[in-house]
Design a protein around this motif. Sequence first.
Motif, PDB file in Angstrom:
ATOM      1  N   LEU A 254     -40.554 -36.488 -26.785  1.00  0.00           N
ATOM      2  CA  LEU A 254     -39.218 -37.020 -26.528  1.00  0.00           C
ATOM      3  C   LEU A 254     -39.211 -38.036 -25.380  1.00  0.00           C
ATOM      4  O   LEU A 254     -38.271 -38.816 -25.240  1.00  0.00           O
ATOM      5  N   ALA A 255     -40.280 -38.022 -24.561  1.00  0.00           N
ATOM      6  CA  ALA A 255     -40.347 -38.969 -23.449  1.00  0.00           C
ATOM      7  C   ALA A 255     -40.692 -40.370 -23.917  1.00  0.00           C
ATOM      8  O   ALA A 255     -40.470 -41.346 -23.195  1.00  0.00           O
ATOM      9  N   ALA A 256     -41.239 -40.497 -25.103  1.00  0.00           N
ATOM     10  CA  ALA A 256     -41.676 -41.799 -25.595  1.00  0.00           C
ATOM     11  C   ALA A 256     -40.541 -42.506 -26.321  1.00  0.00           C
ATOM     12  O   ALA A 256     -39.587 -41.889 -26.807  1.00  0.00           O
ATOM     13  N   ASP A 257     -40.658 -43.829 -26.372  1.00  0.00           N
ATOM     14  CA  ASP A 257     -39.729 -44.657 -27.135  1.00  0.00           C
ATOM     15  C   ASP A 257     -40.392 -44.993 -28.469  1.00  0.00           C
ATOM     16  O   ASP A 257     -41.584 -45.286 -28.510  1.00  0.00           O
ATOM     17  N   PRO A 258     -39.654 -44.940 -29.584  1.00  0.00           N
ATOM     18  CA  PRO A 258     -40.296 -45.236 -30.874  1.00  0.00           C
ATOM     19  C   PRO A 258     -40.865 -46.639 -30.958  1.00  0.00           C
ATOM     20  O   PRO A 258     -41.852 -46.857 -31.665  1.00  0.00           O
ATOM     21  N   LYS A 259     -40.253 -47.591 -30.253  1.00  0.00           N
ATOM     22  CA  LYS A 259     -40.637 -48.983 -30.452  1.00  0.00           C
ATOM     23  C   LYS A 259     -41.386 -49.606 -29.280  1.00  0.00           C
ATOM     24  O   LYS A 259     -42.144 -50.561 -29.478  1.00  0.00           O
TER      25      LYS A 259
END
Length: 295
Positions: A254-259
């Motif tokens: 959840l800490a990461a951004d998809p893009k």
Amino acid sequence: TPPAYSPAGTYHPKVIVERGSPLQEKEARIDVVAIPPSAGNDPPTANAGPGHSISISVAHNHTGGSASDPDGNLASYSWQLISCPTACPVLSGTVSGSLSGSSSAVPPSLNPPPRYTPTAAGNYVLQLTVTDSDGLSDTDTVTDTVVAPSFTFTCLDADPAAEPPDPCDVVVEFSPALLSLSTTAELVINAVGGFSSPVTFDVTGVFEDYPVGSPPIVAAIPGFEEYFNGNRVSSFTETSPYDNVDFSVIVSKLAADPKLDKIYTVRFQASGGSITRTLDLRLILKASSPEFQER
């Protein structure tokens, strides 16, 4: 003008003597013995030896000095401290003595060698004086350097593949099957000047640099957990002799951004004795969607 005779040896010159009136010449032969000029005395040479890196309050035996004399007339030597950061400490051991007419000698080889205990950081200048039997002398100086007890700490190849290849960069790449992922950095303590106090590590803050290039702001990383040497603790103390310290973090997907890649700064503080150091670890979370990672 008398003739010059060289090289040394015996010569038999012919001498013509004119006397009387009218002048009459008579010949005579004499022996002339030419001897080499008396050799002059050359001064000795002092060599105080190489400088050393030493520690405060630790006795230092100075070795490596020497003396020589081309005439083989070495007579004596002496050592003295001529410059110190504060008042010079007492110089003990064998600080002077006879060299007994030798052509070369190593004064510090006498037991015990000259020694002193530095009391402050800085440069200590030792002077060696050697004298020959005719009273000619030579001096030489050497500088020992005292470094104050201290330490630094840094990362050791946390992620050699990271771009840029900074040892304090670690990269986290998520896959669809993973909900969280851990990554490890290795912290290295470099002690100088005899530093040996316990060193305590703490994480003092986590900052987000997002988007890349913006000023860092305090951040809470979802699922963030910190571990020192495999133990989930908020601080860790390492004692001398120091081993490398493994620092691990677990972060949620959840800490990461998809893009977009996201960058966090994990700030460490290391404290030992009266010294405090800080170090930043860059935590790079790659875009979590595979199609954007491929791009």
